[in-house]
Design a protein around this motif. Structure first.
Motif, PDB file in Angstrom:
ATOM      1  N   LYS A  38      67.192  11.133  86.026  1.00 22.49           N
ATOM      2  CA  LYS A  38      68.028  12.131  86.687  1.00 22.49           C
ATOM      3  C   LYS A  38      69.460  11.630  86.845  1.00 22.49           C
ATOM      4  CE  LYS A  38      64.445  14.545  89.317  1.00 22.49           C
ATOM      5  NZ  LYS A  38      63.997  14.964  90.653  1.00 22.49           N
ATOM      6  N   GLN A  39      69.612  10.367  87.214  1.00 12.52           N
ATOM      7  CA  GLN A  39      70.951   9.811  87.383  1.00 12.52           C
ATOM      8  C   GLN A  39      71.690   9.748  86.058  1.00 12.52           C
ATOM      9  OE1 GLN A  39      72.452   9.219  90.424  1.00 12.52           O
ATOM     10  NE2 GLN A  39      74.217   9.232  89.048  1.00 12.52           N
TER      11      GLN A  39
ATOM     12  N   THR B  77      56.030   9.017  95.519  1.00  8.17           N
ATOM     13  CA  THR B  77      56.960   7.892  95.449  1.00  8.17           C
ATOM     14  C   THR B  77      57.047   7.349  94.027  1.00  8.17           C
ATOM     15  OG1 THR B  77      56.436   7.331  97.737  1.00  8.17           O
ATOM     16  CG2 THR B  77      57.500   5.618  96.418  1.00  8.17           C
ATOM     17  N   GLU B  78      55.908   7.190  93.379  1.00  5.66           N
ATOM     18  CA  GLU B  78      55.899   6.689  92.000  1.00  5.66           C
ATOM     19  C   GLU B  78      56.578   7.663  91.044  1.00  5.66           C
ATOM     20  OE1 GLU B  78      51.813   4.130  91.576  1.00  5.66           O
ATOM     21  OE2 GLU B  78      51.609   6.277  92.032  1.00  5.66           O
TER      22      GLU B  78
ATOM     23  N   LYS C 217      58.882   9.952  91.789  1.00  4.94           N
ATOM     24  CA  LYS C 217      60.320   9.953  92.054  1.00  4.94           C
ATOM     25  C   LYS C 217      60.988   8.691  91.513  1.00  4.94           C
ATOM     26  CE  LYS C 217      59.980  13.088  95.947  1.00  4.94           C
ATOM     27  NZ  LYS C 217      59.979  13.272  97.381  1.00  4.94           N
ATOM     28  N   ALA C 218      60.317   7.551  91.650  1.00  5.84           N
ATOM     29  CA  ALA C 218      60.868   6.295  91.129  1.00  5.84           C
ATOM     30  C   ALA C 218      60.963   6.332  89.602  1.00  5.84           C
ATOM     31  CB  ALA C 218      60.007   5.114  91.580  1.00  5.84           C
ATOM     32  N   MET C 219      59.968   6.937  88.966  1.00  7.04           N
ATOM     33  CA  MET C 219      59.969   7.033  87.502  1.00  7.04           C
ATOM     34  C   MET C 219      61.084   7.959  87.017  1.00  7.04           C
ATOM     35  SD  MET C 219      56.869   8.256  84.992  1.00  7.04           S
ATOM     36  CE  MET C 219      56.879   9.932  85.594  1.00  7.04           C
ATOM     37  N   GLN C 220      61.315   9.052  87.742  1.00  4.66           N
ATOM     38  CA  GLN C 220      62.288  10.046  87.300  1.00  4.66           C
ATOM     39  C   GLN C 220      63.706   9.777  87.778  1.00  4.66           C
ATOM     40  OE1 GLN C 220      60.530  13.767  88.568  1.00  4.66           O
ATOM     41  NE2 GLN C 220      59.427  13.978  86.623  1.00  4.66           N
ATOM     42  N   ALA C 221      63.881   8.986  88.817  1.00  5.89           N
ATOM     43  CA  ALA C 221      65.217   8.758  89.393  1.00  5.89           C
ATOM     44  C   ALA C 221      66.237   8.247  88.378  1.00  5.89           C
ATOM     45  CB  ALA C 221      65.125   7.823  90.595  1.00  5.89           C
ATOM     46  N   PRO C 222      65.926   7.210  87.578  1.00  3.52           N
ATOM     47  CA  PRO C 222      66.946   6.758  86.625  1.00  3.52           C
ATOM     48  C   PRO C 222      67.272   7.801  85.563  1.00  3.52           C
ATOM     49  CG  PRO C 222      64.908   5.463  86.398  1.00  3.52           C
ATOM     50  CD  PRO C 222      64.740   6.374  87.563  1.00  3.52           C
TER      51      PRO C 222
END
Length: 168
Positions: A14-15, A4-5, A7-12
């Protein structure tokens, strides 16, 4: 760090890269200077100066780093980080893990002794020792994704466009 951490770190990131692919293109750089006292190159690592010299099989003392070893070390570092990131994202139960790379060189090529001997590695083997109870299909998936996303592995595997230049 858990999945979860990560994915949260990489999500912005990736977007942002989906929205504007040019943001994902980054030029990494390395710099070194030729040693004026010996056949060596001082490589700036960002943490210290690494002095690379000739491998003993080509007349080196063995006191300096060998660039072939450094290539394998870069592969181990990248593959290890990638393995850990993929394992984290997949919530793969992984205890200790080690990464080893070994490569076969024929030094007749780099010394110009035999024209039919290649300059560079003939073969490179990347091996992982994993402490896990995960099923083999999950291990296979972990290795497949590690291979797919490891920058150094893919660079060696795909041979990027290379150029050489000099300036005064």
């Amino acid at each position: 760090m858990d999945a979860t951490e990560l994915k949260a770190m990489q999500a912005p990131l990736k977007q942002a890269y989906r929205d504007d692919a040019s943001q994902a293109l980054i030029t990494l750089k390395a710099r070194g200077s030729i040693d004026d006292q010996s056949v060596a190159c001082k490589v700036e690592t960002g943490r210290a100066i690494a002095i690379a010299g000739l491998h003993p099989a080509t007349g080196g003392s063995g006191l300096e780093l060998c660039s072939g070893d450094m290539l394998l070390e870069a592969l181990v570092a990248c593959a290890g980080v990638t393995l850990k990131a993929v394992a984290t994202a997949l919530e793969f139960k992984l205890g200790a893990a080690t990464v080893e790379a070994e490569g076969d060189l024929d030094f007749r090529g780099t010394l110009g002794v035999a024209r039919d001997a290649p300059v560079g590695f003939r073969a490179i083997r990347l091996n992982f020792a994993l402490d896990t109870d995960e099923p083999q299909e999950r291990i296979d998936s972990l290795l497949k994704l590690t291979e797919r996303y490891c920058v150094v592995f893919q660079t060696i595997n795909q041979k990027p466009e290379l150029t050489v230049s000099a300036r005064r």
